[in-house]
Motif scaffolding. Structure first.
Motif, PDB file in Angstrom:
ATOM      1  N   ILE A 132       0.866  -1.191   0.000  1.00  0.00           N
ATOM      2  CA  ILE A 132       0.000   0.000   0.000  1.00  0.00           C
ATOM      3  C   ILE A 132       0.896   1.231   0.000  1.00  0.00           C
ATOM      4  N   PRO A 133       1.260   1.740  -1.191  1.00  0.00           N
ATOM      5  CA  PRO A 133       2.220   2.845  -1.288  1.00  0.00           C
ATOM      6  C   PRO A 133       1.864   4.088  -0.459  1.00  0.00           C
ATOM      7  N   ASN A 134       0.620   4.480  -0.373  1.00  0.00           N
ATOM      8  CA  ASN A 134       0.223   5.667   0.398  1.00  0.00           C
ATOM      9  C   ASN A 134      -0.312   5.274   1.770  1.00  0.00           C
ATOM     10  N   LEU A 135       0.247   4.243   2.349  1.00  0.00           N
ATOM     11  CA  LEU A 135      -0.252   3.648   3.584  1.00  0.00           C
ATOM     12  C   LEU A 135      -0.543   4.692   4.663  1.00  0.00           C
ATOM     13  N   GLU A 136       0.407   5.560   4.935  1.00  0.00           N
ATOM     14  CA  GLU A 136       0.295   6.508   6.047  1.00  0.00           C
ATOM     15  C   GLU A 136      -0.829   7.524   5.847  1.00  0.00           C
ATOM     16  N   THR A 137      -1.160   7.835   4.600  1.00  0.00           N
ATOM     17  CA  THR A 137      -2.228   8.802   4.341  1.00  0.00           C
ATOM     18  C   THR A 137      -3.600   8.144   4.234  1.00  0.00           C
ATOM     19  N   LEU A 138      -3.623   6.841   3.954  1.00  0.00           N
ATOM     20  CA  LEU A 138      -4.890   6.139   3.762  1.00  0.00           C
ATOM     21  C   LEU A 138      -5.449   5.508   5.033  1.00  0.00           C
ATOM     22  N   ILE A 139      -4.550   5.024   5.894  1.00  0.00           N
ATOM     23  CA  ILE A 139      -4.980   4.185   7.025  1.00  0.00           C
ATOM     24  C   ILE A 139      -4.419   4.739   8.338  1.00  0.00           C
ATOM     25  N   PRO A 140      -5.270   4.958   9.334  1.00  0.00           N
ATOM     26  CA  PRO A 140      -4.795   5.476  10.626  1.00  0.00           C
ATOM     27  C   PRO A 140      -3.766   4.546  11.272  1.00  0.00           C
ATOM     28  N   GLN A 141      -2.848   5.157  12.032  1.00  0.00           N
ATOM     29  CA  GLN A 141      -1.754   4.430  12.668  1.00  0.00           C
ATOM     30  C   GLN A 141      -2.238   3.275  13.543  1.00  0.00           C
ATOM     31  N   TYR A 142      -3.288   3.495  14.321  1.00  0.00           N
ATOM     32  CA  TYR A 142      -3.728   2.441  15.240  1.00  0.00           C
ATOM     33  C   TYR A 142      -4.284   1.235  14.479  1.00  0.00           C
ATOM     34  N   HIS A 143      -4.844   1.454  13.290  1.00  0.00           N
ATOM     35  CA  HIS A 143      -5.294   0.325  12.463  1.00  0.00           C
ATOM     36  C   HIS A 143      -4.091  -0.427  11.876  1.00  0.00           C
ATOM     37  N   ILE A 144      -3.083   0.326  11.472  1.00  0.00           N
ATOM     38  CA  ILE A 144      -1.861  -0.291  10.939  1.00  0.00           C
ATOM     39  C   ILE A 144      -1.216  -1.158  12.024  1.00  0.00           C
ATOM     40  N   ALA A 145      -1.102  -0.612  13.237  1.00  0.00           N
ATOM     41  CA  ALA A 145      -0.498  -1.353  14.357  1.00  0.00           C
ATOM     42  C   ALA A 145      -1.271  -2.642  14.635  1.00  0.00           C
ATOM     43  N   SER A 146      -2.589  -2.551  14.652  1.00  0.00           N
ATOM     44  CA  SER A 146      -3.415  -3.733  14.900  1.00  0.00           C
ATOM     45  C   SER A 146      -3.185  -4.792  13.824  1.00  0.00           C
ATOM     46  N   TYR A 147      -3.107  -4.378  12.581  1.00  0.00           N
ATOM     47  CA  TYR A 147      -2.870  -5.308  11.479  1.00  0.00           C
ATOM     48  C   TYR A 147      -1.510  -6.008  11.632  1.00  0.00           C
ATOM     49  N   LEU A 148      -0.514  -5.254  12.099  1.00  0.00           N
ATOM     50  CA  LEU A 148       0.838  -5.799  12.252  1.00  0.00           C
ATOM     51  C   LEU A 148       0.981  -6.652  13.522  1.00  0.00           C
ATOM     52  N   GLY A 149      -0.022  -6.581  14.405  1.00  0.00           N
ATOM     53  CA  GLY A 149       0.038  -7.348  15.650  1.00  0.00           C
ATOM     54  C   GLY A 149       0.924  -6.704  16.699  1.00  0.00           C
ATOM     55  N   ILE A 150       1.029  -5.361  16.646  1.00  0.00           N
ATOM     56  CA  ILE A 150       1.841  -4.623  17.619  1.00  0.00           C
ATOM     57  C   ILE A 150       1.016  -3.461  18.168  1.00  0.00           C
ATOM     58  N   THR A 151       1.560  -2.775  19.158  1.00  0.00           N
ATOM     59  CA  THR A 151       0.862  -1.615  19.726  1.00  0.00           C
ATOM     60  C   THR A 151       1.198  -0.370  18.897  1.00  0.00           C
ATOM     61  N   PRO A 152       0.375   0.679  18.997  1.00  0.00           N
ATOM     62  CA  PRO A 152       0.704   1.937  18.310  1.00  0.00           C
ATOM     63  C   PRO A 152       2.056   2.511  18.753  1.00  0.00           C
ATOM     64  N   VAL A 153       2.420   2.313  20.022  1.00  0.00           N
ATOM     65  CA  VAL A 153       3.724   2.793  20.527  1.00  0.00           C
ATOM     66  C   VAL A 153       4.860   2.057  19.814  1.00  0.00           C
ATOM     67  N   GLN A 154       4.728   0.733  19.667  1.00  0.00           N
ATOM     68  CA  GLN A 154       5.757  -0.032  18.953  1.00  0.00           C
ATOM     69  C   GLN A 154       5.864   0.425  17.496  1.00  0.00           C
ATOM     70  N   LEU A 155       4.734   0.688  16.873  1.00  0.00           N
ATOM     71  CA  LEU A 155       4.754   1.171  15.485  1.00  0.00           C
ATOM     72  C   LEU A 155       5.443   2.526  15.399  1.00  0.00           C
ATOM     73  N   SER A 156       5.160   3.380  16.347  1.00  0.00           N
ATOM     74  CA  SER A 156       5.791   4.698  16.377  1.00  0.00           C
ATOM     75  C   SER A 156       7.312   4.573  16.493  1.00  0.00           C
ATOM     76  N   ARG A 157       7.764   3.620  17.318  1.00  0.00           N
ATOM     77  CA  ARG A 157       9.219   3.389  17.462  1.00  0.00           C
ATOM     78  C   ARG A 157       9.825   2.916  16.150  1.00  0.00           C
ATOM     79  N   ILE A 158       9.140   1.990  15.476  1.00  0.00           N
ATOM     80  CA  ILE A 158       9.633   1.489  14.183  1.00  0.00           C
ATOM     81  C   ILE A 158       9.743   2.636  13.193  1.00  0.00           C
TER      82      ILE A 158
END
Length: 194
Positions: free
Chosen positions: A161-187
């Motif tokens: 999903i090339p425009n991932l950050e503009t299309l999908i909220p961070q907390y949904h991305i984190a849930s999909y990846l199986g991590i917390t929003p804080v962990q995603l923010s660190r990545i």
């Protein structure tokens, strides 16, 4: 080329369908514009429709008893959306399908489509090709979950999903990846440093 021709071309990318059969398919379909935040399939609802998404984004998620949501998939144009197991078994869906953005899609009566597949071999071939495509995506997702760490899964999702950050909220991305929003923010912060 008009919009309908684009949609037909998408179907024909799986398998060639004669024009008269395409018309039969459109006759059992309804083109809809659906606002963001609308559930097109609800949890515990027995579904009868499958969708061909032509614009927007749809997410599929599962809710725990405590109400926590786990994102299973994101759908972008062009893709087929719907709880296939529930449709086949005529049982309530465990999953919710919800628009994340204003979306356009064809709503197709799954059982009428199944009847057309029995009537027309070309539609049956199309259905088989679509199922093969859906299964490939599903299998890749399983392999990624098992074999990749969270950072690699994030990179893989960014590639899909090339425009991932503009299309999908961070907390949904984190849930999909199986991590917390804080962990995603660190990545994401580590990536920005490089």
């Amino acid at each position: 080329m008009n919009q309908k021709d684009c949609h037909v071309n998408y179907l024909n990318s799986f398998s060639s369908i004669p024009n008269e059969i395409v018309e039969e398919l459109f006759n059992i379909s309804e083109f809809k514009t659906i606002k963001a935040g609308k559930q097109i399939v609800k949890e515990n609802e027995v579904p009868t429709k499958v969708y061909m998404l032509t614009s927007g984004v749809v997410r599929c998620y599962l809710s725990s008893e405590s109400g926590k949501e786990y994102n299973k998939n994101f759908y972008l144009p062009y893709s087929f959306v719907g709880p296939l197991t529930s449709l086949i078994d005529r049982k309530p869906s465990q999953f919710v399908y919800e628009t994340l953005l204003d979306s356009e899609m064809y709503e197709i009566d799954y059982y009428k489509f199944s009847m057309l597949c029995k009537k027309h071999e070309s539609l049956n071939i199309l259905y088989t090709k679509i199922l093969e495509s859906v299964y490939r995506v599903y299998e890749k997702r399983l392999v990624d979950l098992i074999s990749l760490d969270a950072k690699s899964r994030y990179f893989e999702l960014c590639n899909q999903i090339p425009n991932l950050e503009t299309l999908i909220p961070q907390y949904h991305i984190a849930s999909y990846l199986g991590i917390t929003p804080v962990q995603l923010s660190r990545i994401r912060n580590k990536i920005e440093i490089y």
